[in-house]
Each structure stands twice: as structure tokens, then as C-alpha cells.
Enzyme design. Sequence first.
Site: not given
Ligand SMILES: Cc1cc2nc3c(=O)[nH]c(=O)nc-3n(C[C@H](O)[C@H](O)[C@H](O)COP(=O)(O)OP(=O)(O)OC[C@H]3O[C@@H](n4cnc5c(N)ncnc54)[C@H](O)[C@@H]3O)c2cc1C
Length: 326
Positions: A195, A244, A314
Site C-alpha cells: 500500500r 479496509c 491503512e
Molecule cells: C469498497 C472498497 C473496496 C476496496 N477494496 C480494495 C482492495 O481490494 N484493494 C486495495 O488495495 N484497496 C481497496 N480499497 C481502497 C482504495 O479503493 C484503494 O486504495 C484505491 O487505490 C484508492 O484510489 P483512489 O483513487 O480512491 O485514491 P484516494 O483515496 O483519492 O487517494 C489515496 C491516496 O492517493 C493519493 N493520490 C490520488 N491520486 C494521485 C495521483 N494522481 N498522484 C499521486 N497521488 C495520488 C492521494 O493523495 C492519497 O494519498 C477499497 C475501498 C473501498 C471503499
Amino acid sequence: MTAPAPVQAAPGPVTRRWDEVAAALRPSLSPAAKLTREESLAGKTTMRVGGAARLYAEPASVADLQALLAGAKSHGVAVLMLGRGSNLIVPDEGVDGLVISLAHEAWAGFEPTGDGRVRVGAGLRLKNLCGLAAKAGLGGFEFLEGIPGNVGGALRMNAGAMGGWMFDVVEEVRLMTMDGAVRNLPRAAMHVDYRHCAELHDAIALVAVLRPATQADAAAVKSQMEAYSRKRHESQPREPSAGCIFKNPPGQSAGRLIDESGLKGERVGDAEVSPTHANFIVNLGRATGGDVLELVRRVRARVKQVKGVDLEPEALLYGKNWKDVL
Ligand SMILES: Cc1cc2nc3c(=O)[nH]c(=O)nc-3n(C[C@H](O)[C@H](O)[C@H](O)COP(=O)(O)OP(=O)(O)OC[C@H]3O[C@@H](n4cnc5c(N)ncnc54)[C@H](O)[C@@H]3O)c2cc1C
């Protein structure tokens, strides 16, 4: 008789300062870019809690993004990237900084290169990446099905599921440093683990070149994605969450530790430890950021007491450090 007009309080010095920064940034942006004040963030996250961004921007080009970074730097304003908000808890007081989202369509490209690779924009939703790849007969992205983030968030978090990690399929990342310089980094030059991607800690992912592990026919890719999707529906809650909430300690499952500490169904306000999956805190409707933080504290304390394990979050606390609030 008409009622007297309500007396408008004059904006305080803090509000005025943010207004001035917004006014200074606006002329340097293209007309297609968005820049707003006090943009509510709850609706831009999957957990649906928390306050507003003092400044919020959706750049429409590399030049817009460079202008935003330069402006933020010259005014001493913190910059925070926002993906799909699926791994974030926004505090109730919001975020004192400039939140930048690559939500403009300019960042959502999907271009197969013809040699088995595909170039994708950081703003592309993983759901769309999976769908478009399936249509193009590109296998190897199925494990990303159901992760509700975009490519940028998945790179920063090295998102993973079903035995695969985002960086398993990354060949190169184009990023922008906080000074506005654009660089291409090959996978081999990047430091990634659970992560986390070190190079994106202080930089913005713009584009990634992905090489799927396999070529497959569209029907096989689709059926694999459907199988993963069924598995998620059976094991994960449907209510709003941030995924998570705690990392799995080495060799252990955070969900099992929380469950065995008797915490399923534990509530603070409308924030609840999901009875479906104990490592999810869900929002039953009106949870606040404060409710979620209090529940995180309570879960950590109980798991420490019952199991002797320190759980590490996380999900990210947006704009803050967990250690300052736990
Ligand atoms: C129902 C559910 C299921 C999930 N299942 C999983 C799973 O199976 N596996 C898993 O790993 N995660 C899971 N997640 C968590 C999440 O979806 C992941 O971590 C995902 O990668 C986050 O992406 P995001 O675009 O929503 O980022 P955000 O939550 O918006 O941001 C996360 C981080 O990334 C940074 N960020 C965003 N965009 C950029 C960019 N362009 N450049 C640099 N930094 C950036 C942000 O500043 C922040 O620090 C789940 C979440 C939910 C709600």
C-alpha cells in the site's frame, strides 16, 4: 412590513486570505479548469464524511497543473491530491490546503499501444480500465475489478486484490514533481511495497504504461472479472466505507483480530464496525469524521487489550497524520 436584511458578518482574515489565494490562481488557469473555495469533500469520497477543501481544483491540462503547483508554492499553500476518495477519511474541519483532482476527462485516457501494452491516464477509473481492457482482449487487469479508485490512487497506494498488486502490471509512470517538472520513471526505478509507492509520496502520477501479464480473449477476461466481483459482493459490506481501515499485520488478518476482539457491530454515532467484514468501518447514514476517528481509536484500544496487537490504519486521514489523533 419587510423584515430587516440579515447582517452579514465580514469575512475574517483567514477567509480573506484563502479568497486572495483563489483570486491570484484563477487567471493562470485555462477556462476549462475548475477552481472553487470551500468545496465539500464528503461527496467526493466513498466514506461520505468530513468537511470542505479551502481550495479545490480540477486542472484540464499539464499547464494548468503546473500553474496550480507554482501558485500554491508561492503562497505557501499545502497541495493534496484526490483520486476517487476511496481510501480517505476527511476530518470534519476539512482540509487547509489546495486539493487537486484529475477528474477532468483530459486525464482519463486509455490507449493500447499495439504491442500488448496500454497507456492510461491517472484520472481513469479502475472500473473503466477493466471494462476497456476486457473489450480490447487485454487480460491481466481483472484483479483490479471492484477497487473503487482511479489509476493515480491505485499507483500511490499500490492497490492490490486477489493476489495481484498494481505495480505487477506497471512498466513506466509519468509523474510531475511538486516543482512542475515532468519525468518518466521505469518500474525498476520505483520503490513500492504494501500500500505504498515512495516516488508518489511527493509527486503527482499523470500517466502509466501498463503491460498486462497475459493476452486473453474478451469472454475469458469478462468471466474472471465476474467471478471476482461475486466474491467481493459476498464478503464486503454495501454501505459507504473507505475499504479496509487497518493494514494486515505481518502474517495476520486485521479483520480476524477485530472480529475475535468482539467488535463486529460496535458503533460510535452512525459509524459501525461492519458485521459483514470487521476490517470495514461503514457509514450507516449520518456518521461524521469524528465518529469514524473515535471508532478507530476504540477498535485499536480493544485489539491491543485483547490480542496485544497494535493495528496501523491503512485508510489515510486526509491532510493529517494518524499519529497526531490516535
Ligand atoms: C469498497 C472498497 C473496496 C476496496 N477494496 C480494495 C482492495 O481490494 N484493494 C486495495 O488495495 N484497496 C481497496 N480499497 C481502497 C482504495 O479503493 C484503494 O486504495 C484505491 O487505490 C484508492 O484510489 P483512489 O483513487 O480512491 O485514491 P484516494 O483515496 O483519492 O487517494 C489515496 C491516496 O492517493 C493519493 N493520490 C490520488 N491520486 C494521485 C495521483 N494522481 N498522484 C499521486 N497521488 C495520488 C492521494 O493523495 C492519497 O494519498 C477499497 C475501498 C473501498 C471503499
